[in-house]
Design a protein around this motif. Sequence first.
Motif, mmCIF file in Angstrom:
data_model
loop_
_atom_site.group_PDB
_atom_site.id
_atom_site.type_symbol
_atom_site.label_atom_id
_atom_site.label_comp_id
_atom_site.label_asym_id
_atom_site.label_seq_id
_atom_site.Cartn_x
_atom_site.Cartn_y
_atom_site.Cartn_z
ATOM 1 N N LYS A 202 -8.252 -18.695 -25.262
ATOM 2 C CA LYS A 202 -7.922 -17.981 -26.491
ATOM 3 C C LYS A 202 -9.209 -17.444 -27.099
ATOM 4 O O LYS A 202 -10.190 -18.177 -27.246
ATOM 5 C CB LYS A 202 -7.222 -18.915 -27.474
ATOM 6 N N ALA B 296 -11.147 -14.567 -30.041
ATOM 7 C CA ALA B 296 -11.220 -13.535 -31.070
ATOM 8 C C ALA B 296 -12.427 -12.681 -30.709
ATOM 9 O O ALA B 296 -13.557 -13.184 -30.655
ATOM 10 C CB ALA B 296 -11.384 -14.147 -32.450
ATOM 11 N N SER C 142 -11.105 -4.894 -32.887
ATOM 12 C CA SER C 142 -11.000 -6.303 -32.512
ATOM 13 C C SER C 142 -9.835 -6.536 -31.557
ATOM 14 O O SER C 142 -8.902 -5.732 -31.476
ATOM 15 C CB SER C 142 -10.814 -7.170 -33.760
ATOM 16 N N LEU D 206 -7.345 -10.022 -30.313
ATOM 17 C CA LEU D 206 -6.998 -11.425 -30.231
ATOM 18 C C LEU D 206 -6.373 -11.639 -28.866
ATOM 19 O O LEU D 206 -5.345 -11.033 -28.540
ATOM 20 C CB LEU D 206 -6.015 -11.819 -31.334
ATOM 21 N N TYR E 149 -3.646 -8.713 -28.636
ATOM 22 C CA TYR E 149 -3.400 -7.967 -29.859
ATOM 23 C C TYR E 149 -4.604 -7.040 -30.035
ATOM 24 O O TYR E 149 -5.723 -7.502 -30.290
ATOM 25 C CB TYR E 149 -3.290 -8.899 -31.059
ATOM 26 N N LYS F 274 -0.592 -12.807 -35.701
ATOM 27 C CA LYS F 274 -1.854 -13.294 -35.139
ATOM 28 C C LYS F 274 -2.195 -14.729 -35.523
ATOM 29 O O LYS F 274 -3.043 -15.345 -34.900
ATOM 30 C CB LYS F 274 -2.997 -12.352 -35.544
ATOM 31 N N SER G 266 -5.593 -12.207 -41.166
ATOM 32 C CA SER G 266 -5.426 -10.900 -40.546
ATOM 33 C C SER G 266 -6.463 -9.905 -41.068
ATOM 34 O O SER G 266 -6.909 -9.016 -40.331
ATOM 35 C CB SER G 266 -4.008 -10.362 -40.778
ATOM 36 N N MET H 89 -9.592 -10.595 -39.133
ATOM 37 C CA MET H 89 -9.476 -10.100 -37.769
ATOM 38 C C MET H 89 -9.686 -8.588 -37.711
ATOM 39 O O MET H 89 -10.209 -8.053 -36.735
ATOM 40 C CB MET H 89 -8.103 -10.445 -37.197
ATOM 41 N N TYR I 250 -11.772 -20.264 -39.022
ATOM 42 C CA TYR I 250 -10.810 -20.845 -38.077
ATOM 43 C C TYR I 250 -10.905 -22.369 -38.081
ATOM 44 O O TYR I 250 -9.889 -23.074 -38.126
ATOM 45 C CB TYR I 250 -11.081 -20.300 -36.679
#
Length: 526
Positions: free
Chosen positions: A247, A249, A257, A259, A272, A356, A410, A413, A430
């Motif tokens: 996973k 970012a 960006s 995800l 994403y 997200k 969001s 992100m 996070y």
Amino acid sequence: MQFHHHGYVSTDPRVEEASGTGIDRPESLPDVVDVLIVGSGPAGMIAAAQLAKFPNITTRIVERRSGRLEIGQADGIQARSVETFQAFGFAGRITEEAYRITEMAFWAPDADNPEHITRSSVALDDPGGKISEFPHLIVNQARVLDYFAEFAQNAPARLTPDYGLEFVGLTIHDGETYPVEVTLRHTVGDKEGEECTVKAKYVIGCDGAHSRVRESIGRKHIGAVSNHAWGVMDVLATTDFPDIRTKCAIQSSTGGSILLIPREGGHLFRMYVDLGEVPEDDNRQIRQTTLETTIKKANQILHPYTLEVKNCAWYAVYEVGHRVTDKFDDVPPGEEDSRNPRVFITGDACHTHSAKAGQGMNVSMQDGWNIAWKLGHVLSGLAPESLLNTYSSERQVVAQNLIDFDREWSSLMAKPAEEFEDPKELADFYVKTAEFPAGFMTEYTESMITGTTEHQELAKGFPVGKRFKSERVTRVCDGNDVHLGHHATADGRWRIYAFADKARPGDDSPWLRGRSGYTTHPSRQL
């Protein structure tokens, strides 16, 4: 002879003996039901699974599709949801087939060469299992629904969805035994297009963001769509990006960006992809962004790494929206003391947000479980009808907290990399907020079922109003090392946990032992 909890059986013990409404259950929808669930998504299926344990209640669940969901859009399963799966008996099985998230990698522009991205940090998901004994999973929503469907069908009420029926509208006739008159329409088969009616004592609307149940009781979504769009795709691809099975970012200097979330099975992964700001006069044209454009954008963000998509299993474009419905039942604000609710809404029908943070399916399931056990107790005569007022008051606060968190996440992100004062800002957020998306910051306030915090110091590790955190204990009867919380199954029963205290000065034994009349060997106490 008691072989399993419900008798001497040599077949699958998960299949309980049919009773009540589960005996000779009619194939067609009855004219009257106690509870009608509209929609077989996560909220609807967990509600059905819970109510299937109350065979004295006639529950039916209707779904406009012709059959089970084949491919679901949601896939993130937070640890709190896996705890919930444990209560329904399938946490172990679904964990075996899922992708397990153990860490998250953060990528940012290389300080020496901003045109390239580089790994800036890696955060462990739940180091040492401090938050929960269960993991963070990725598994298709369709499989989650399958497990709840299996549970409901194996429960005493033998509950299965009534497919091919869509909700049209409802009318409430106060004073009648079955006051909610619901109009349904057949969507498949020989009766396609024909309408029918069913009367219910209660209705649970689990019919999504465009909920007709919500509209029928006059509830409104409060909020708006942001001016930022994302393309999301589940793909099979060839790539030299080193963290493709982690996973991530990913933030670039010029391309936006990503995800990245690996999918179960070891091959597919979800991305994403940031499509940027949406002009006010766009008129939803951003929704027409092609898969090829999104893949090109992904390659710009991943530079110097490349992504060659071989197959796309699912693709969509969405704009982030943050909305909470003004109330989650049909009782107008301020009238809770004079009337009780008859219609409830859950999940996307009452709160929408970005995907997200991986919260949609998880929070929706808690909505469905919350109202289902309460209806089970009210209809079984175990609780007063006023208990149902606690659903909206509890879950609306949770939804608003979710919206507030997701708006911040969001926004981070979508924030350009050059605007971060500290390159580790996203990773720090996070880690700092890990318990919230994991599902463990829900804290219900004082109500008819939640006490005050007056005596909180007597149980400092178990905050009043929050979920019961499981701990490993030694089971007295057999000496096995087990999780205490795993004994709390979704069977509709209340449980009292009494923890042994220390002896008072001058007393020979603790207060609890002195009143229980039960003594164990010191090495065998829980």
